[in-house]
Design an enzyme around this catalytic site. Structure first.
Site, PDB file in Angstrom:
ATOM      1  N   ASP A 135      -1.190  37.191 -34.570  1.00 47.24           N
ATOM      2  CA  ASP A 135      -1.614  38.320 -35.386  1.00 47.24           C
ATOM      3  C   ASP A 135      -1.041  39.578 -34.744  1.00 47.24           C
ATOM      4  O   ASP A 135      -0.533  39.544 -33.626  1.00 47.24           O
ATOM      5  CB  ASP A 135      -3.145  38.380 -35.443  1.00 47.24           C
ATOM      6  CG  ASP A 135      -3.653  39.333 -36.517  1.00 47.24           C
ATOM      7  OD1 ASP A 135      -2.816  39.923 -37.227  1.00 47.24           O
ATOM      8  OD2 ASP A 135      -4.876  39.486 -36.637  1.00 47.24           O
ATOM      9  N   VAL A 176       0.834  -1.202   0.000  1.00 46.98           N
ATOM     10  CA  VAL A 176       0.000   0.000   0.000  1.00 46.98           C
ATOM     11  C   VAL A 176       0.873   1.258   0.000  1.00 46.98           C
ATOM     12  O   VAL A 176       0.615   2.234  -0.699  1.00 46.98           O
ATOM     13  CB  VAL A 176      -0.940   0.002   1.233  1.00 46.98           C
ATOM     14  CG1 VAL A 176      -1.650   1.352   1.369  1.00 46.98           C
ATOM     15  CG2 VAL A 176      -1.960  -1.116   1.103  1.00 46.98           C
ATOM     16  N   GLU A 201      11.682   2.418   1.576  1.00 48.79           N
ATOM     17  CA  GLU A 201      11.094   1.456   2.517  1.00 48.79           C
ATOM     18  C   GLU A 201      11.348   0.024   2.032  1.00 48.79           C
ATOM     19  O   GLU A 201      11.639  -0.879   2.830  1.00 48.79           O
ATOM     20  CB  GLU A 201       9.591   1.706   2.664  1.00 48.79           C
ATOM     21  CG  GLU A 201       9.249   3.006   3.373  1.00 48.79           C
ATOM     22  CD  GLU A 201       7.771   3.333   3.282  1.00 48.79           C
ATOM     23  OE1 GLU A 201       6.982   2.429   2.940  1.00 48.79           O
ATOM     24  OE2 GLU A 201       7.393   4.485   3.556  1.00 48.79           O
ATOM     25  N   ASP A 227       2.606  10.661   2.194  1.00 48.97           N
ATOM     26  CA  ASP A 227       1.774  10.721   0.989  1.00 48.97           C
ATOM     27  C   ASP A 227       0.495  11.518   1.191  1.00 48.97           C
ATOM     28  O   ASP A 227      -0.249  11.749   0.248  1.00 48.97           O
ATOM     29  CB  ASP A 227       1.396   9.303   0.531  1.00 48.97           C
ATOM     30  CG  ASP A 227       2.593   8.547  -0.013  1.00 48.97           C
ATOM     31  OD1 ASP A 227       3.696   9.113   0.033  1.00 48.97           O
ATOM     32  OD2 ASP A 227       2.422   7.402  -0.465  1.00 48.97           O
TER      33      ASP A 227
END
Length: 886
Positions: A326, A279, A694, A723
């Site tokens: 332009d 996870v 990790e 996170d």
């Protein structure tokens, strides 16, 4: 039962709608809105908050967490089970917040640009928002308009409407007034106009018969609902990269599990830890974060007065190498003013510079010139009865200037239109470069008036009006061209006017055939001041490695004068005219496109050729256009850009709308495009590197037969701290310093560029090795697995906080004055540190996370290691990228 509208005569339509050819009165509008409603379609309901929240659970990582929760309960690891549920709820809440914010931002952006319509109310022509239209309103139509409601045609001239959005038929349908049979299919109802369709050619007038939900589109509203925003190429690449990274992570974790079991680790402990590691290691927050970055980029560009209509444009902007623009209204203020009128023999064939509009009152030939300009103009005054300084003038900037000049000379538009009745006309078109109007006087005389590009008008003229008519021979024509060139070199825009008397026998069906043997009246010179910021913006683009190319319908010397004034490197040798483009082939144009900076007197079809020639040379092109005929070039460009005053057709295909029509806005949009890509890289690196560190500590520990270095709850807590808030905060980075000093990014450039890969490899080993060595030596010295885990856990939480500061910039060092300038990130880091302290010192969390308090010496070791890590990471950053010293 009411008859279908296409069956009715116009008199019946007016009776049903309580209207007339002169439209409706303003007093009747409230009652009409009350009776028929506003001209608004039913909108698709946004996804509910509850649906958005529960949709977050439809995610493979959530399934892994649920599996870990089930296994924890089965093995009686209740503390792990509780913590897994907490992490699951926090992760889904973060995902929900990001998606909610992105969805609401996109919905708000879609409402910025509105469609306007020119209506006749109280006998006057005015321009209003299409949502304010009511049944019975009479409105005018021209090429480039989007039909604002269902209507019956009152009159039409060469009117062709593309009804693909309604019928699927891409060929434009010819439209004209009249009645049809009852069983006429929708796609063949040529006397009707339908909401949402686009006018490709011609002009017309129509009366609105249905609005909002009562229109054909309103009945089948699903046909016009916005399609969901597709993923950008970068999102797709990163999605694929995330899946590859996820697969790699899962293989490594499976390897860790097998090694752990083989080494005699507890199956339940290693299995739950492996699920938690899975996870944590897979960067699930990456794609939502990228969407937020893109949407925030859109919002920042909107603050700069640019509306990004498609997410993909936000991504492509950072790669733009050429901006084709332009001149009028983009580089200049778009506030045209008539400078001088040259309509006498001395002014045109000698050194005299002409007279101003106010001085023209007493000069007959000058008045005739202004009259021709006014009779061919589509500009109009909404409130002609008000004071001059309160007038609201609508139309093209050039035609507005001609109208005001005529007014200053004593010519009144309404009176002139009553005296000279319109028989036929051709509105100004950038392909033809002229406007034509055939008028009938009260004495039943008929005249054709034309205003347009001087070279074209002179080419079609055979004589010159100067109290008496003079034959325009080759020598005089050459003199006039020289005068025109002289005016153009002063940066003036010049139009010419001419006329001819036509007979009853002349056929008005094809006015172009009557454009010969004209009597030339004179030149009108207009001045359009440069925007103050244009010169600086051009310098910025040059510094950023972006070429600016002027593509204009103006005279080449006018364009050159403007280019010189704004600092664009241009000379007569870097100019190409539309006529020259016609005379060379594709390969020659590709070669010339490498050096040409000015394309003058070009038509819309030339623009497409120019874009394709530049793209053939591997250029990423942003093209600015506003006309209906610019649509193919806008669509072909890598980034199609139109202006707020552009046609509805141009807005339909454009990626970006410049709400202020300013060149500076597209430069700022490019800058934000580069910032967007930088922010995506920052979030990508931040999420991926710490996750992989990790895995490193786990893999080494398992190979050496050591206890697992972190328990499941600790892994998930690190994931939560790292996170959760910091990666959201990194999406808000606004570092613009230096981004416009670099060359444009190659669209094929990978997120994982060579410098990035080198830096990430160093971080992976430095962070992973530091955590492992701390775990290993703490275990050896204290003999306590719990203490070793707490030390490693604390280090990994703390270094991720400081790494978030390091990743804020790839080109500047961590130690700089403005390192704490992102207050959102500062807050996220502070909260992260408080969460870390809570995990270590609060008893309930100690039990949940298997932690224990740290003493001052242990904190000292951890802080020293963090400083060493960040120092190594910063040195690697300086070696990998070219980091400048502050």
């Amino acid at each position: 039962m009411k008859k279908p509208w296409h069956l009715l005569e116009l008199s019946e339509v007016f009776a049903e709608t309580e209207s007339s050819t002169q439209g409706i009165s303003s007093d009747s509008i409230p009652e009409r809105i009350k009776k028929f409603g506003k001209n608004i379609l039913p909108e698709e309901k946004p996804l509910s908050v509850i649906y958005l929240f529960f949709s977050q659970f439809h995610n493979p990582l959530i399934y892994i967490l649920l599996a870990a929760f089930g296994v924890s309960l089965y093995l009686d690891h209740f503390s792990d089970a509780i913590f897994i549920i907490i992490v699951l709820l926090i992760n889904t809440t973060v995902g929900f917040y990001q998606e909610y914010k992105a969805d609401r931002s996109i919905a708000a952006l879609k409402k910025v640009v509105n469609i306007s319509a020119r209506v006749i109310r109280d006998g006057n022509l005015r321009e209003i928002n299409s949502t304010d239209l009511v049944k019975g309103d009479v409105f005018l139509i021209k090429a480039g308009d989007k039909i604002p409601a269902d209507a019956c045609i009152i009159e039409s001239k060469n009117l062709k409407v593309n009804e693909a959005s309604l019928t699927g038929e891409w060929i434009a349908e010819e439209k004209k007034e009249g009645t049809l049979e009852a069983d006429t299919p929708l796609g063949d109802r040529t006397n009707m106009l339908f909401m949402g369709t686009l006018v490709e050619e011609g002009t017309g007038k129509a009366v609105i018969v249905e609005t909002g939900v009562y229109t054909v589109v309103g009945d089948i509203v699903s046909l016009i609902r916005e399609t969901s925003e597709r993923k950008t190429p970068l999102q797709k690449k990163l999605s694929k990269l995330s899946k590859i990274a996820g697969a790699f992570v899962m293989i490594i974790i499976a390897l860790v599990t097998v090694i752990g079991i083989f080494r005699g680790q507890s199956f339940s402990e290693i299995f739950i830890a492996s699920l938690a590691l899975a996870v944590s290691a897979v960067p699930a927050g990456l794609l939502p974060a990228i969407t937020v970055i893109l949407v925030l980029g859109m919002n920042r560009i909107l603050k700069q007065r640019g509306l990004v209509r498609k997410l993909v444009a936000n991504e492509t902007l950072g790669s733009v190498t050429v901006i084709c623009t332009d001149k009028t209204g983009t580089l200049t203020e778009g506030k045209m003013q008539v400078s001088h009128i040259l309509a006498s023999e001395d002014e045109l064939f000698a050194d005299s510079f002409g007279i101003s509009p106010i001085e023209a009152k007493e000069a007959e030939t000058h008045i005739m010139t202004l009259k021709a300009a006014l009779l061919t103009s589509e500009a109009f005054i909404e409130n002609p009865d008000d004071e001059l300084d309160k007038w609201i003038v609508r139309g093209r900037s050039t035609e507005q200037a001609l109208l005001l000049a005529a007014a200053n000379a004593g010519l009144e538009q309404r009176a002139l239109n009553e005296e000279y009745t319109v028989l036929e006309e051709i509105p100004f078109d950038s392909s033809n470069k002229y406007a034509v109007s055939v008028r009938s006087t009260n004495e039943d005389e008929r005249f054709l008036y034309v205003t347009g590009a001087p070279e074209i008008i002179l080419n079609k003229s055979s004589r010159f009006e100067c109290n008496k008519q003079i034959i325009l021979d080759e020598e005089k024509n050459k003199t006039l061209i020289g005068k025109l060139d002289n005016l153009a070199t002063k940066g003036l825009r010049v139009v010419a006017c001419a006329y001819r008397k036509i007979d009853e026998v002349d056929n008005l069906d094809d006015l172009n055939k009557l454009l010969n043997n004209l009597t030339f009246l004179g030149f009108i010179a207009l001045r359009d001041p440069l925007r103050k910021e244009t010169k600086q913006s051009i310098a910025e683009t040059e510094k950023a490695g972006i070429r600016t190319v002027i593509i204009t319908g103006d005279h080449q010397y006018t364009a050159l004068a403007v280019a010189t004034e704004i600092g664009l490197r241009a000379s007569p040798g870097t100019i190409l005219t539309g006529r020259e483009i016609e005379e060379i082939d594709e390969d020659q144009l590709k070669e010339k496109a490498k050096t040409v900076n000015i394309y003058a007197r070009v038509s819309p079809n030339h623009k497409l050729k120019i874009i394709q020639a530049l793209q053939a040379e591997k250029q990423v092109v942003a093209m600015i256009g506003d006309g209906v005929n610019d649509a193919p070039a806008l669509k072909a460009a890598d980034v199609g850009v139109t202006v707020g005053s552009g046609t509805d057709v141009a807005k339909e295909v454009a990626d970006i709308v410049l709400l202020d029509s300013n060149f500076k806005t597209i430069v700022k949009a490019v800058e934000q495009g580069r910032v967007v890509f930088e922010n995506i890289k920052k979030v990508f690196v931040y999420l991926l590197i710490d996750d992989f560190s990790e895995i490193f500590i786990f893999l080494v520990a398992m190979i050496l037969g050591l206890p697992i270095p972190l328990v499941a709850a600790q892994i998930l807590w690190i994931n939560l701290v790292e996170d959760g808030l910091p990666d959201i905060a990194l999406t808000t980075e606004q570092e613009t310093e230096g981004v416009m000093n670099e060359k444009p990014r190659d669209p094929k450039e990978s997120i994982l560029s060579k410098p990035m890969r080198k830096w990430m490899t160093v971080i992976f080993f430095v962070a992973g090795l530091s955590a492992f060595l701390l775990f290993f030596f703490t275990l050896k010295i204290t003999g306590s697995v719990e203490k070793a885990r707490v030390m490693a856990f604390t280090l990994m939480c703390l270094d991720s906080m400081f790494f978030a500061l390091s990743v804020r910039s790839f080109k500047r060092p961590l130690w700089r004055k403005d390192i704490l300038s992102n207050k959102i990130l500062d807050g996220a880091i502070l909260i992260g540190i408080l969460l870390l302290l809570s995990a270590i010192y609060l008893p309930p969390l100690q039990k949940l996370l298997s932690t224990s308090p740290l003493v001052l010496f242990e904190w000292f070791i951890i802080v020293i290691l963090v400083i060493m890590e960040i120092t190594f990471i910063e040195i690697a950053k300086k070696l990998s990228f070219r980091v400048k010293t502050v």
